[in-house]
Scaffold this active site. Structure first.
Site, PDB file in Angstrom:
ATOM      1  CD  GLU A 187      15.190   1.693 -13.078  1.00  0.00           C
ATOM      2  OE1 GLU A 187      16.140   1.372 -12.347  1.00  0.00           O
ATOM      3  OE2 GLU A 187      14.679   0.913 -13.880  1.00  0.00           O
ATOM      4  CD  GLU A 398      15.052   0.562 -18.263  1.00  0.00           C
ATOM      5  OE1 GLU A 398      15.300  -0.437 -17.556  1.00  0.00           O
ATOM      6  OE2 GLU A 398      15.634   1.652 -18.135  1.00  0.00           O
TER       7      GLU A 398
HETATM    8  C1  BGC Z   1      17.945   0.049 -15.506  1.00  0.00           C
HETATM    9  C2  BGC Z   1      18.929  -0.438 -16.530  1.00  0.00           C
HETATM   10  C3  BGC Z   1      19.341  -1.863 -16.209  1.00  0.00           C
HETATM   11  C4  BGC Z   1      18.102  -2.725 -16.220  1.00  0.00           C
HETATM   12  C5  BGC Z   1      18.364  -4.189 -15.980  1.00  0.00           C
HETATM   13  C6  BGC Z   1      16.874  -0.973 -15.164  1.00  0.00           C
HETATM   14  O1  BGC Z   1      16.457  -0.860 -13.870  1.00  0.00           O
HETATM   15  O2  BGC Z   1      17.370   1.255 -15.912  1.00  0.00           O
HETATM   16  O3  BGC Z   1      20.009   0.421 -16.580  1.00  0.00           O
HETATM   17  O4  BGC Z   1      20.309  -2.351 -17.068  1.00  0.00           O
HETATM   18  O5  BGC Z   1      17.235  -2.296 -15.214  1.00  0.00           O
HETATM   19  O6  BGC Z   1      18.862  -4.439 -14.714  1.00  0.00           O
END
Ligand code: BGC
Length: 498
Positions: A187, A398
């Site tokens: 990101e 993610e």
């Molecule tokens: C990030 C993580 C973060 C998660 C939740 C993502 O954008 O890569 O590091 O903890 O979001 O906010």
């Protein structure tokens, strides 16, 4: 037509993006995973010869941030990595995504000195996972820059691409025989835009200029690392390399907001992805013109979006083996009204492109106004990526549910996971090649400046306990059944998610 396609076909003809289907099974080749990042879980901030990074510096030098809530110990994964592997095994994961701490592996940021203890730590983790049949997915950079490099200008200094390339070569050399899936950078928006607007490390007020320098040099850094892998390592190791981009689903609030929403997508994602994934490369054209005009109007002698030379465009273009998508939520986009106070970027709006971000009243919420839940948005997002770039393969790097209540009985997280995973099944059945899902996160961890107050974990971590005891939540039990049955619609111990 097989049963999966038949089920989806009936949904498509009914015109619905969110109908619940029964009995879809994930294909055998689909990989279930979970993710973490070094600074959020490792701790051991000054163990052995580890160097200081920008987050260590930020927490230690700013008394306004609570001294309890820093990454000095975090989940203590530096010592508890065996338990982390055990949890990955309990969940039945195919893959586990974690990041390397640059300053742990290269204590002074440069590749002239490799830490023996850093190397041992990551070798243990990688080998331990592989022994259990779990593939490591490794991110080279997840927000934690060696402070020494930050002192030299960090991501705003063009030389960073060489420092990053050297670091990447070290990591590929040390671990490439066993790690087959790499993410160069997590990101860029998450540290360029927020790091230079005092929301994340390096916590600098960079006006509008610094974030675009960071933007350009992360692209070049990524591209150099990808090319190093491609030329020097791929012939031997046959792995895949990409980056992870945060890209939620954005849709126009009204038909009149369609144009501004398209611009918003270029502003949010296109700046980091279009130069890599589009056929022609370079900055997204509408945004490039918008930023040039805006910079001129504001009296700058050149565009804040630094030009890419023909050589740079070619260097960056096509440097991917799949699309790494971090996706959490949906937002509606509308043009800001005259005189209206615009919300803070990137959660609520943008002064720069004059937009506000809102929720649709029909979407559920996590309790946080900027985090509405709209699972169907993920499938739309996947279609958008497919149409825009025609990418060969997408991995969801993610996706996860933010809970303010840190209880074990996290029914809402189960529903979130079930519903988002279902949209992935539907997208696969639509013909989109989604090959992996990495839940954020394996366990509760340091939510950056948000501290330990909110949880994303499938496992709860007791941060008041020196042993950092990890306890499975209901969602961990649910996910372990999903990974084993490869199906979503079973009765989960009476929870009835059928
Ligand atoms: C990030 C993580 C973060 C998660 C939740 C993502 O954008 O890569 O590091 O903890 O979001 O906010």
């Amino acid at each position: 037509m097989d049963s999966v396609r038949l089920a989806v076909f009936s949904i498509l003809i009914s015109g619905s993006w969110c109908s619940v289907t029964k009995d879809l099974k994930f294909p055998e080749w689909f990989k279930f995973g979970a993710a973490t990042a070094a600074y959020q879980v490792e701790g051991g901030w000054n163990s052995s010869d580890k160097g200081e990074n920008t987050w260590d510096r930020l927490f230690h030098s700013n008394p306004e941030f609570s001294s309890q809530d820093n990454g000095d110990v975090a989940c203590d994964s530096y010592h508890l990595w065996r338990r982390d592997i055990e949890m990955a095994e309990e969940l039945g994961l195919d893959i586990y995504r974690f990041s390397l701490s640059w300053a742990r592996l290269l204590p002074n940021g440069f590749a002239n000195k490799i830490s023996e203890d850093g190397k041992r730590y990551y070798n243990n983790l990688i080998d331990g996972l592989l022994e259990k049949g779990i593939e490591p997915v490794v991110t080279l950079y997840h927000f934690d820059l060696p402070q020494i490099l930050q002192d030299l200008g960090g991501w705003a200094n063009p030389l960073i691409s060489d420092w990053f390339a050297d670091y990447a070569r070290v990591a590929f050399t040390l671990f490439g025989d066993r790690v087959k899936t790499w993410l160069t950078i997590n990101e860029p928006l998450g540290f360029c835009d927020t790091g230079y607007s005092k929301q994340q490390a390096p916590y600098i007020d960079g006006e509008v200029i610094a974030k675009y320098l960071c933007n350009k040099y992360t692209l070049i850094s990524h591209a150099k690392a990808w090319r190093i892998y491609d030329e020097e390592f791929r012939p031997r190791y046959h792995g895949k390399v990409s980056l992870a981009t945060i890209f939620n689903w954005y849709e126009p609030a009204t038909p009149e907001d369609k144009e501004i929403t398209d611009l918003m997508r270029e502003y949010w994602e296109g700046r980091f992805a279009y130069p890599i994934f589009s056929k022609e490369g370079g900055w997204p054209p509408t945004l490039e013109k918008f930023m040039a005009d805006k910079s001129k109007q504001e009296g700058y002698s050149r565009s804040r979006l630094p030009p890419l030379t023909a050589e740079e465009i070619e260097l960056i273009r096509g440097t991917y083996d799949f699309y790494g998508l971090n996706h959490y939520l949906s937002r509606r986009i509308r043009k800001a009204r005259p005189g209206e106070k615009i919300g803070t970027w990137p959660l609520y709006g943008s002064d720069e492109i004059n937009i506000q971000m809102e929720s649709d009243p029909s979407w559920e919420t996590t309790g946080l106004d900027w985090f509405p839940i709209n699972p169907a948005g993920l499938r739309k997002q996947l279609h958008w990526l497919n149409q825009t770039y025609g990418v060969n393969e997408v991995m969801i790097t993610e996706n996860g549910y933010l809970d303010l209540d840190k209880h074990l009985d996290d029914t809402a997280r189960i529903k979130y996971m079930r519903d988002y995973l279902e949209q992935i099944q539907l997208a696969i059945a639509d013909g989109i090649n989604v090959t992996a899902y990495m839940a954020w996160s394996l366990m509760d961890n340091l939510e950056w400046l948000g501290g330990y107050g909110a949880s994303f974990g499938l496992y709860q971590v007791d941060f008041t306990d020196d042993n950092r005891t990890r306890t499975p939540r209901e969602s961990a039990r649910y996910y372990s059944r999903v990974t084993r049955t490869r199906s979503l619609h079973h009765d989960h111990e009476g929870l009835n998610y059928v």
